[in-house]
Design a protein around this motif. Structure first.
Motif, PDB file in Angstrom:
ATOM      1  N   HIS A 129      12.134 -16.741   3.775  1.00 15.15           N
ATOM      2  CA  HIS A 129      12.461 -17.608   4.908  1.00 15.15           C
ATOM      3  C   HIS A 129      13.826 -18.283   4.734  1.00 15.15           C
ATOM      4  N   TYR A 130      14.333 -18.325   3.500  1.00 15.34           N
ATOM      5  CA  TYR A 130      15.554 -19.080   3.215  1.00 15.34           C
ATOM      6  C   TYR A 130      16.720 -18.190   2.779  1.00 15.34           C
ATOM      7  N   THR A 131      16.547 -16.875   2.846  1.00 11.34           N
ATOM      8  CA  THR A 131      17.634 -16.015   2.356  1.00 11.34           C
ATOM      9  C   THR A 131      18.898 -16.156   3.194  1.00 11.34           C
ATOM     10  N   GLU A 132      18.760 -16.220   4.519  1.00  9.66           N
ATOM     11  CA  GLU A 132      19.952 -16.364   5.359  1.00  9.66           C
ATOM     12  C   GLU A 132      20.662 -17.680   5.082  1.00  9.66           C
ATOM     13  N   ARG A 133      19.887 -18.728   4.892  1.00 15.49           N
ATOM     14  CA  ARG A 133      20.471 -20.035   4.579  1.00 15.49           C
ATOM     15  C   ARG A 133      21.192 -19.993   3.231  1.00 15.49           C
ATOM     16  N   LEU A 134      20.623 -19.284   2.264  1.00 17.83           N
ATOM     17  CA  LEU A 134      21.267 -19.174   0.953  1.00 17.83           C
ATOM     18  C   LEU A 134      22.565 -18.380   1.068  1.00 17.83           C
ATOM     19  N   ILE A 135      22.551 -17.320   1.855  1.00 20.33           N
ATOM     20  CA  ILE A 135      23.755 -16.500   2.057  1.00 20.33           C
ATOM     21  C   ILE A 135      24.879 -17.339   2.644  1.00 20.33           C
ATOM     22  N   LYS A 136      24.559 -18.159   3.639  1.00 20.80           N
ATOM     23  CA  LYS A 136      25.583 -18.987   4.288  1.00 20.80           C
ATOM     24  C   LYS A 136      26.074 -20.100   3.375  1.00 20.80           C
ATOM     25  N   ALA A 137      25.163 -20.657   2.576  1.00 23.43           N
ATOM     26  CA  ALA A 137      25.538 -21.783   1.712  1.00 23.43           C
ATOM     27  C   ALA A 137      26.382 -21.332   0.527  1.00 23.43           C
ATOM     28  N   PHE A 138      26.109 -20.121   0.009  1.00 25.62           N
ATOM     29  CA  PHE A 138      26.794 -19.665  -1.207  1.00 25.62           C
ATOM     30  C   PHE A 138      27.299 -18.238  -0.993  1.00 25.62           C
ATOM     31  N   PRO A 139      28.376 -18.082  -0.253  1.00 28.66           N
ATOM     32  CA  PRO A 139      28.859 -16.737   0.112  1.00 28.66           C
ATOM     33  C   PRO A 139      29.299 -15.901  -1.081  1.00 28.66           C
ATOM     34  N   LYS A 140      29.570 -16.501  -2.221  1.00 31.59           N
ATOM     35  CA  LYS A 140      29.979 -15.722  -3.393  1.00 31.59           C
ATOM     36  C   LYS A 140      28.784 -15.134  -4.142  1.00 31.59           C
ATOM     37  N   ALA A 141      27.566 -15.588  -3.806  1.00 34.86           N
ATOM     38  CA  ALA A 141      26.364 -15.012  -4.413  1.00 34.86           C
ATOM     39  C   ALA A 141      26.018 -13.706  -3.707  1.00 34.86           C
ATOM     40  N   ILE A 142      25.413 -12.784  -4.425  1.00 35.34           N
ATOM     41  CA  ILE A 142      24.979 -11.501  -3.859  1.00 35.34           C
ATOM     42  C   ILE A 142      23.474 -11.608  -3.622  1.00 35.34           C
ATOM     43  N   VAL A 143      23.091 -12.008  -2.427  1.00 39.16           N
ATOM     44  CA  VAL A 143      21.698 -12.327  -2.131  1.00 39.16           C
ATOM     45  C   VAL A 143      20.947 -11.077  -1.695  1.00 39.16           C
ATOM     46  N   GLU A 144      19.873 -10.755  -2.389  1.00 37.08           N
ATOM     47  CA  GLU A 144      19.003  -9.636  -2.028  1.00 37.08           C
ATOM     48  C   GLU A 144      17.727 -10.193  -1.406  1.00 37.08           C
ATOM     49  N   THR A 145      17.353  -9.659  -0.256  1.00 42.99           N
ATOM     50  CA  THR A 145      16.327 -10.301   0.559  1.00 42.99           C
ATOM     51  C   THR A 145      14.913  -9.776   0.337  1.00 42.99           C
ATOM     52  N   ASP A 146      14.745  -8.674  -0.394  1.00 41.12           N
ATOM     53  CA  ASP A 146      13.411  -8.060  -0.478  1.00 41.12           C
ATOM     54  C   ASP A 146      12.843  -8.047  -1.885  1.00 41.12           C
ATOM     55  N   GLN A 147      13.450  -8.793  -2.805  1.00 38.98           N
ATOM     56  CA  GLN A 147      12.996  -8.755  -4.190  1.00 38.98           C
ATOM     57  C   GLN A 147      11.942  -9.836  -4.451  1.00 38.98           C
ATOM     58  N   ILE A 148      10.899  -9.494  -5.211  1.00 39.85           N
ATOM     59  CA  ILE A 148       9.920 -10.486  -5.657  1.00 39.85           C
ATOM     60  C   ILE A 148      10.561 -11.364  -6.737  1.00 39.85           C
ATOM     61  N   TYR A 149      11.232 -10.730  -7.686  1.00 36.71           N
ATOM     62  CA  TYR A 149      12.078 -11.460  -8.637  1.00 36.71           C
ATOM     63  C   TYR A 149      13.221 -10.536  -9.014  1.00 36.71           C
ATOM     64  N   LEU A 150      14.263 -11.106  -9.575  1.00 32.94           N
ATOM     65  CA  LEU A 150      15.483 -10.339  -9.816  1.00 32.94           C
ATOM     66  C   LEU A 150      16.179 -10.897 -11.046  1.00 32.94           C
ATOM     67  N   GLN A 151      16.504 -10.032 -11.993  1.00 33.97           N
ATOM     68  CA  GLN A 151      17.239 -10.460 -13.182  1.00 33.97           C
ATOM     69  C   GLN A 151      18.622  -9.837 -13.172  1.00 33.97           C
ATOM     70  N   ASP A 152      19.622 -10.673 -13.339  1.00 36.62           N
ATOM     71  CA  ASP A 152      21.011 -10.230 -13.423  1.00 36.62           C
ATOM     72  C   ASP A 152      21.615 -10.863 -14.659  1.00 36.62           C
ATOM     73  N   GLY A 153      21.613 -10.114 -15.759  1.00 40.97           N
ATOM     74  CA  GLY A 153      22.087 -10.686 -17.015  1.00 40.97           C
ATOM     75  C   GLY A 153      21.130 -11.769 -17.491  1.00 40.97           C
ATOM     76  N   ARG A 154      21.672 -12.939 -17.735  1.00 41.01           N
ATOM     77  CA  ARG A 154      20.862 -14.068 -18.212  1.00 41.01           C
ATOM     78  C   ARG A 154      20.200 -14.829 -17.074  1.00 41.01           C
TER      79      ARG A 154
END
Length: 316
Positions: A129-154
């Protein structure tokens, strides 16, 4: 002994805290004492902190006492994560995250990490429900909308609420092997790996804008007549426009192509029928405009990670 620390603030979501921490607590039952997780809660202010459901939680430490390098540092979500900015917590996180072996967020706790500058250039997720809001708030983040959890490095982030349990189980599996994580999952009556992602919980299309325009008139007509065949040309004719102009204006106003809207609307209609009726799959496919059960099954598997029968079993 590995340390798991959870930083808490007023109006956090209690399940975001309790779910993951229970995973680590139950894991201790299967581990030798020397390999136990040490669980700590860290508060942004003295005294008990009120969660969003009203429960008061007394933390183990305050920010200025929590200076260790933790094996896992987590931030929960909740209204206090996406509606408030915590001036004492953000600089503390900026300093603590680089010291941690891993750090991350549960649900909308991603907003706290974002405000601390910890999401930039990383693949992350949050509650659907908040992915679009996260995308707009932090445009430098690479937001994936369909993941249950996601690990990127640490950095580890999770989708909504109970996805924090999935995240914690993945950490236990990394630390102590899959069998320990499976044993914990059995105690909690959850599965180690869910079928599909967050898309199965979220609508494929947003609500039609209330303003009366040529585009919204077409959207409302399509939604009322999904059993009919549609093309870009036929939708453009309804709007009184050329196909090229209609497709360009539709994408600008709705943030998706006309055919993507049509496909999403058909999936949403089928989902509603599968959830609320016992209609045969052939009838569901007809009313949603798929033309065949085979086509409906293909799109469900592609978009939701579940076939229609699995979806009905899980959500009806």
């Amino acid at each position: 002994m590995k340390t798991v620390a959870m930083a808490l603030f007023p109006d956090f979501l209690l399940l975001d805290m309790a779910g993951p921490l229970e995973v680590f607590s139950i894991a201790n039952r299967y581990l030798p004492a020397a390999a136990h997780y040490q669980i700590l809660t860290i508060g942004t202010e003295p005294g008990p902190l009120r969660a969003s459901n009203g429960v008061m939680v007394q933390t183990d430490l305050l920010l200025d006492q929590a200076l260790d390098a933790y094996d896992l540092l987590l931030v929960p979500g909740g209204p206090g994560a996406y509606n408030e900015c915590h001036p004492a917590l953000l600089p503390w996180l900026k300093a603590a995250a680089p010291r941690a072996r891993r750090f991350g967020s549960i649900c909308t706790g991603a907003f706290v990490l974002g405000h601390a500058g910890l999401l930039d250039e990383h693949r992350v997720t949050t509650h659907w429900h908040y992915t679009e809001r996260l995308i707009k708030a932090f445009p430098k983040a690479i937001v994936e909308t369909d993941q249950i959890y996601l690990q990127d490095g640490r950095l580890i982030t999770s989708g909504g609420v109970t996805a924090g349990i999935d995240l914690a189980l993945s950490v236990v599996a990394q630390d102590h092997g899959k069998q320990v994580a499976v044993d914990v999952a059995k105690v909690l009556l959850v599965v180690m790996k869910r079928q599909g992602g967050q898309a199965q919980f979220s609508p494929m299309t947003a609500a039609v804008a209330p303003q009366e325009t040529a585009i919204t008139r077409v959207q409302n007509y399509v939604l009322a007549h999904l059993e009919q065949p549609f093309t870009i040309e036929s939708m453009a004719e309804l709007a009184g426009m050329s196909a090229r102009h209609f497709a360009r204006l539709f994408a600008k106003d709705v943030q998706m192509t006309p055919m993507a809207f049509l496909q999403g609307a058909r999936i949403d209609r089928a989902r509603q029928l599968l959830e609320s009726t016992d209609l045969p799959l052939k009838t569901v496919a007809f009313h949603a405009g798929f033309g065949s059960v085979r086509h409906m099954r293909f799109l469900f598997s592609e978009k939701l990670g579940l076939n229609p029968t699995q979806y009905r079993q899980q959500f009806s």
